[in-house]
Write a protein that holds these residues in place. Structure first.
Motif, PDB file in Angstrom:
ATOM      1  N   ILE A   1       0.938  -1.131  -0.012  1.00 20.43           N
ATOM      2  CA  ILE A   1       0.288  -0.251   0.041  1.00 20.43           C
ATOM      3  C   ILE A   1       0.643   1.710  -0.085  1.00 20.43           C
ATOM      4  CG2 ILE A   1      -1.720  -1.051   1.595  1.00 20.43           C
ATOM      5  CD1 ILE A   1      -1.234   0.365   4.406  1.00 20.43           C
ATOM      6  N   SER A   2       2.548   1.122   0.247  1.00 19.16           N
ATOM      7  CA  SER A   2       3.103   2.386  -0.006  1.00 19.16           C
ATOM      8  C   SER A   2       2.778   3.004  -0.681  1.00 19.16           C
ATOM      9  CB  SER A   2       4.182   1.742   0.479  1.00 19.16           C
ATOM     10  OG  SER A   2       5.310   0.999  -0.395  1.00 19.16           O
ATOM     11  N   HIS A   3       2.171   2.156  -2.286  1.00 20.37           N
ATOM     12  CA  HIS A   3       2.316   3.089  -3.222  1.00 20.37           C
ATOM     13  C   HIS A   3       1.012   4.399  -3.349  1.00 20.37           C
ATOM     14  CE1 HIS A   3       4.837   0.094  -5.806  1.00 20.37           C
ATOM     15  NE2 HIS A   3       4.817  -0.372  -5.088  1.00 20.37           N
ATOM     16  N   GLN A   4       0.508   3.856  -2.957  1.00 12.61           N
ATOM     17  CA  GLN A   4      -0.679   5.090  -2.473  1.00 12.61           C
ATOM     18  C   GLN A   4       0.219   6.781  -2.306  1.00 12.61           C
ATOM     19  OE1 GLN A   4      -2.609   3.591   0.778  1.00 12.61           O
ATOM     20  NE2 GLN A   4      -4.702   4.060  -0.595  1.00 12.61           N
ATOM     21  N   MET A   5       1.824   6.323  -1.976  1.00 19.38           N
ATOM     22  CA  MET A   5       1.613   7.714  -1.823  1.00 19.38           C
ATOM     23  C   MET A   5       2.544   8.370  -3.053  1.00 19.38           C
ATOM     24  SD  MET A   5       1.642   8.262   1.328  1.00 19.38           S
ATOM     25  CE  MET A   5       1.791   8.226   3.503  1.00 19.38           C
ATOM     26  N   LYS A   6       2.872   7.733  -4.459  1.00 16.42           N
ATOM     27  CA  LYS A   6       3.011   8.425  -5.758  1.00 16.42           C
ATOM     28  C   LYS A   6       1.352   8.558  -6.476  1.00 16.42           C
ATOM     29  CE  LYS A   6       6.609   4.975  -5.887  1.00 16.42           C
ATOM     30  NZ  LYS A   6       7.299   4.194  -6.480  1.00 16.42           N
ATOM     31  N   LEU A   7       0.567   7.960  -5.535  1.00 18.34           N
ATOM     32  CA  LEU A   7      -0.924   8.299  -6.204  1.00 18.34           C
ATOM     33  C   LEU A   7      -1.794   9.496  -5.664  1.00 18.34           C
ATOM     34  CD1 LEU A   7      -1.916   4.649  -7.136  1.00 18.34           C
ATOM     35  CD2 LEU A   7      -0.981   6.216  -8.786  1.00 18.34           C
ATOM     36  N   GLY A   8      -1.471   9.788  -4.340  1.00 14.85           N
ATOM     37  CA  GLY A   8      -1.710  11.104  -3.856  1.00 14.85           C
ATOM     38  C   GLY A   8      -2.247  10.839  -2.419  1.00 14.85           C
ATOM     39  N   GLY A   9      -2.101   9.535  -2.140  1.00 13.66           N
ATOM     40  CA  GLY A   9      -1.567  10.075  -0.198  1.00 13.66           C
ATOM     41  C   GLY A   9      -3.085   8.412   0.004  1.00 13.66           C
ATOM     42  N   PRO A  10      -3.187   7.985   1.676  1.00 12.59           N
ATOM     43  CA  PRO A  10      -4.488   7.431   1.429  1.00 12.59           C
ATOM     44  C   PRO A  10      -5.374   8.295   2.399  1.00 12.59           C
ATOM     45  CG  PRO A  10      -2.211   7.965   3.529  1.00 12.59           C
ATOM     46  CD  PRO A  10      -1.783   8.230   2.231  1.00 12.59           C
ATOM     47  N   ASP A  11      -6.645   7.279   2.351  1.00 11.73           N
ATOM     48  CA  ASP A  11      -7.890   7.975   2.378  1.00 11.73           C
ATOM     49  C   ASP A  11      -7.691   9.099   3.993  1.00 11.73           C
ATOM     50  OD1 ASP A  11      -9.930   8.713   2.667  1.00 11.73           O
ATOM     51  OD2 ASP A  11     -10.675   7.026   1.998  1.00 11.73           O
ATOM     52  N   PRO A  12      -8.079  10.179   3.612  1.00 13.22           N
ATOM     53  CA  PRO A  12      -8.033  10.837   5.089  1.00 13.22           C
ATOM     54  C   PRO A  12      -8.486  10.739   5.704  1.00 13.22           C
ATOM     55  CG  PRO A  12      -8.685  12.361   2.613  1.00 13.22           C
ATOM     56  CD  PRO A  12      -8.048  11.227   2.284  1.00 13.22           C
ATOM     57  N   THR A  13      -9.690   9.988   5.833  1.00  7.56           N
ATOM     58  CA  THR A  13     -10.882   9.695   6.630  1.00  7.56           C
ATOM     59  C   THR A  13     -10.524   8.623   7.040  1.00  7.56           C
ATOM     60  OG1 THR A  13     -12.725   7.977   5.578  1.00  7.56           O
ATOM     61  CG2 THR A  13     -12.709  11.119   5.140  1.00  7.56           C
TER      62      THR A  13
ATOM     63  N   GLU B   1      -9.081   6.992  -3.633  1.00 10.80           N
ATOM     64  CA  GLU B   1      -7.974   6.290  -2.729  1.00 10.80           C
ATOM     65  C   GLU B   1      -7.668   5.447  -3.721  1.00 10.80           C
ATOM     66  OE1 GLU B   1      -8.823  10.293  -1.357  1.00 10.80           O
ATOM     67  OE2 GLU B   1      -9.642   8.199  -0.904  1.00 10.80           O
ATOM     68  N   MET B   2      -8.585   4.138  -3.241  1.00 10.48           N
ATOM     69  CA  MET B   2      -8.661   2.987  -3.779  1.00 10.48           C
ATOM     70  C   MET B   2      -8.957   2.737  -5.343  1.00 10.48           C
ATOM     71  SD  MET B   2      -8.237   1.628  -1.020  1.00 10.48           S
ATOM     72  CE  MET B   2      -7.850   0.126  -1.786  1.00 10.48           C
ATOM     73  N   PHE B   3      -9.870   3.770  -5.561  1.00 11.71           N
ATOM     74  CA  PHE B   3      -9.557   3.621  -7.414  1.00 11.71           C
ATOM     75  C   PHE B   3      -8.487   3.663  -8.046  1.00 11.71           C
ATOM     76  CE2 PHE B   3      -9.854   4.507 -11.354  1.00 11.71           C
ATOM     77  CZ  PHE B   3     -11.330   4.259 -12.270  1.00 11.71           C
ATOM     78  N   LEU B   4      -7.653   4.752  -7.192  1.00 11.33           N
ATOM     79  CA  LEU B   4      -5.947   4.679  -8.157  1.00 11.33           C
ATOM     80  C   LEU B   4      -5.301   3.306  -7.528  1.00 11.33           C
ATOM     81  CD1 LEU B   4      -6.104   8.188  -7.331  1.00 11.33           C
ATOM     82  CD2 LEU B   4      -6.298   7.662  -9.332  1.00 11.33           C
ATOM     83  N   LEU B   5      -5.853   3.146  -6.109  1.00 17.84           N
ATOM     84  CA  LEU B   5      -4.926   1.909  -5.978  1.00 17.84           C
ATOM     85  C   LEU B   5      -4.967  -0.105  -6.693  1.00 17.84           C
ATOM     86  CD1 LEU B   5      -2.356   1.304  -3.937  1.00 17.84           C
ATOM     87  CD2 LEU B   5      -3.869   0.831  -2.247  1.00 17.84           C
ATOM     88  N   ASN B   6      -7.063   0.484  -6.567  1.00 19.26           N
ATOM     89  CA  ASN B   6      -6.568  -1.193  -7.452  1.00 19.26           C
ATOM     90  C   ASN B   6      -6.360  -1.075  -9.164  1.00 19.26           C
ATOM     91  OD1 ASN B   6      -7.668  -2.379  -5.582  1.00 19.26           O
ATOM     92  ND2 ASN B   6      -9.630  -0.682  -5.463  1.00 19.26           N
ATOM     93  N   ALA B   7      -6.409   0.718  -9.367  1.00 21.01           N
ATOM     94  CA  ALA B   7      -5.787   0.039 -11.047  1.00 21.01           C
ATOM     95  C   ALA B   7      -4.321  -0.148 -10.918  1.00 21.01           C
ATOM     96  CB  ALA B   7      -6.257   1.598 -11.109  1.00 21.01           C
ATOM     97  N   HIS B   8      -4.104   0.544 -10.404  1.00 22.61           N
ATOM     98  CA  HIS B   8      -2.038   0.465  -9.892  1.00 22.61           C
ATOM     99  C   HIS B   8      -1.879  -1.054 -10.050  1.00 22.61           C
ATOM    100  CE1 HIS B   8       1.938   1.166  -8.843  1.00 22.61           C
ATOM    101  NE2 HIS B   8       1.905   0.227  -7.851  1.00 22.61           N
ATOM    102  N   PHE B   9      -2.756  -1.567  -9.505  1.00 21.37           N
ATOM    103  CA  PHE B   9      -2.607  -3.047  -8.767  1.00 21.37           C
ATOM    104  C   PHE B   9      -2.885  -4.578 -10.122  1.00 21.37           C
ATOM    105  CE2 PHE B   9      -2.742  -2.462  -3.502  1.00 21.37           C
ATOM    106  CZ  PHE B   9      -1.606  -2.755  -3.700  1.00 21.37           C
ATOM    107  N   ASP B  10      -3.960  -3.714 -10.733  1.00 17.89           N
ATOM    108  CA  ASP B  10      -4.146  -4.774 -11.962  1.00 17.89           C
ATOM    109  C   ASP B  10      -3.425  -4.010 -13.254  1.00 17.89           C
ATOM    110  OD1 ASP B  10      -4.733  -6.637 -13.466  1.00 17.89           O
ATOM    111  OD2 ASP B  10      -6.986  -6.615 -12.254  1.00 17.89           O
ATOM    112  N   PRO B  11      -2.070  -4.950 -13.081  1.00 12.11           N
ATOM    113  CA  PRO B  11      -1.917  -4.067 -14.596  1.00 12.11           C
ATOM    114  C   PRO B  11      -2.271  -4.714 -15.955  1.00 12.11           C
ATOM    115  CG  PRO B  11      -0.592  -5.992 -14.055  1.00 12.11           C
ATOM    116  CD  PRO B  11      -1.668  -5.855 -12.819  1.00 12.11           C
ATOM    117  N   ASP B  12      -3.988  -5.389 -15.299  1.00 13.69           N
ATOM    118  CA  ASP B  12      -4.439  -5.722 -17.721  1.00 13.69           C
ATOM    119  C   ASP B  12      -6.101  -4.648 -16.789  1.00 13.69           C
ATOM    120  OD1 ASP B  12      -3.517  -7.772 -17.888  1.00 13.69           O
ATOM    121  OD2 ASP B  12      -4.592  -9.491 -16.166  1.00 13.69           O
ATOM    122  N   ILE B  13      -5.699  -3.779 -16.235  1.00 10.83           N
ATOM    123  CA  ILE B  13      -6.912  -3.151 -15.960  1.00 10.83           C
ATOM    124  C   ILE B  13      -6.259  -1.362 -16.570  1.00 10.83           C
ATOM    125  CG2 ILE B  13      -8.464  -1.059 -15.185  1.00 10.83           C
ATOM    126  CD1 ILE B  13      -7.963  -2.933 -12.549  1.00 10.83           C
ATOM    127  N   ARG B  14      -7.394  -1.471 -17.792  1.00 13.40           N
ATOM    128  CA  ARG B  14      -7.136   0.269 -18.849  1.00 13.40           C
ATOM    129  C   ARG B  14      -8.185   0.936 -18.695  1.00 13.40           C
ATOM    130  NH1 ARG B  14      -6.631  -2.026 -25.096  1.00 13.40           N
ATOM    131  NH2 ARG B  14      -6.446   0.415 -25.413  1.00 13.40           N
TER     132      ARG B  14
END
Length: 294
Positions: free
Chosen positions: A33-45, A187-200
């Motif tokens: 989940i540290s990749h979140q830091m490159k995608l805008g950070g974790p959910d602020p809530t 935040e989860m949209f971005l992280l899930n898209a990052h995790f799965d290379p098959d998602i376009r």
């Protein structure tokens, strides 16, 4: 050994503690989940609850966060629960139960009316009022649209401009369904898209829409999510993705798509569990978008 542990909550402001949680989840689930830091950070809530040993290692965690839902046209103030893990040498000592209770108490004090989580161990949560809800994906033929040239452009989250474009689409999005969907979950949209290379991720500039999808051979595709101010019809945006797609499998309720697909049971690695929602409000088939997985 337990006496040496420190219980911490709301610790995401401490970079070392956040990395310690990332290390825990990497060790237990092989996700980073540290990749979140490159995608805008974790959910602020987010409100994490964790135990740390004297070296600063996170040995157990359970997190809560605000996850507003749309259910049958009504916005429901729901709390989501995620990042539940205990290192093997600390299991069976009540740490996880304590962290769960703290997270559930936090949500109750905050006035959340419902709770939602994904798990492969539903028996852990049934004593706390959670129940498993079946999910359904939707399958059918793609309506034909009069579009001579596909106009979608693929986006790359590694490119700063493209990342910003997706973030803007998520910040201003219309919930993808009135039957059941998240209100935000950027935040989860971005992280899930990052995790799965098959998602376009494809941009329809004229519609201010980002489509998350996967091709399935030459003539079929999976539609995973749509981030847009106004969700466009399925036939329109599929024609923008390519000229030969004839069948679609949609992973969210299609009530905004000007299209009706046949509902088919979805079997995933985890089940969806909720509490606090009336059974009568969950009678229509639905599925939580994979881009909202948490």
């Amino acid at each position: 050994m337990l006496e040496a542990l420190t219980l911490r909550e709301g610790y995401f402001g401490d970079p070392a503690a956040f990395q310690a949680l990332a290390d825990l989840l990497q060790d237990i689930f092989s996700i980073d989940i540290s990749h979140q830091m490159k995608l805008g950070g974790p959910d602020p809530t987010s409100m994490p609850f964790g135990y740390f040993d004297p070296s600063g290692r996170c040995v157990a965690n359970f997190s809560a966060f605000s996850m507003p839902l749309v259910v049958n046209g009504r916005v429901v103030r729901a709390a989501g629960y995620q990042s539940g893990a205990v290192r093997p040498d600390y299991r069976g000592q009540g740490l996880y139960r304590t962290l769960m209770k703290r997270a559930f108490d936090w949500a109750e004090r905050g006035g959340f009316e419902a709770g939602i989580l994904l798990t492969d161990k539903p028996g852990l949560y049934e004593p706390y009022g959670f129940r498993t809800i079946p999910q359904f994906k939707f399958y059918g033929a793609v309506p034909q649209a009069d579009l001579p040239v596909p106009r979608a452009r693929d986006l790359d989250l590694k490119q700063t401009a493209d990342l910003h474009m997706v973030q803007m689409a998520l910040d201003t999005r219309q919930p993808v369904s009135e039957t059941f969907s998240v209100v935000r979950q950027k935040e989860m949209f971005l992280l899930n898209a990052h995790f799965d290379p098959d998602i376009r991720l494809s941009l329809l500039a004229e519609d201010d829409a980002v489509i998350a999808w996967k091709p399935q051979g030459q003539t079929s595709l999976q539609i995973l999510d749509v981030a847009a101010r106004n969700v466009p019809p399925l036939g329109h945006f599929v024609a923008n993705l390519g000229p030969n797609f004839q069948n679609a499998e949609v992973f969210f309720p299609p009530d905004r798509l000007d299209w009706k697909g046949a509902a088919r049971p979805h079997q995933g690695d985890c089940v969806l569990m909720v509490r606090g929602l009336e059974p009568a409000s969950l009678t229509q088939p639905f599925i939580l978008s994979p881009l909202a997985d948490f």
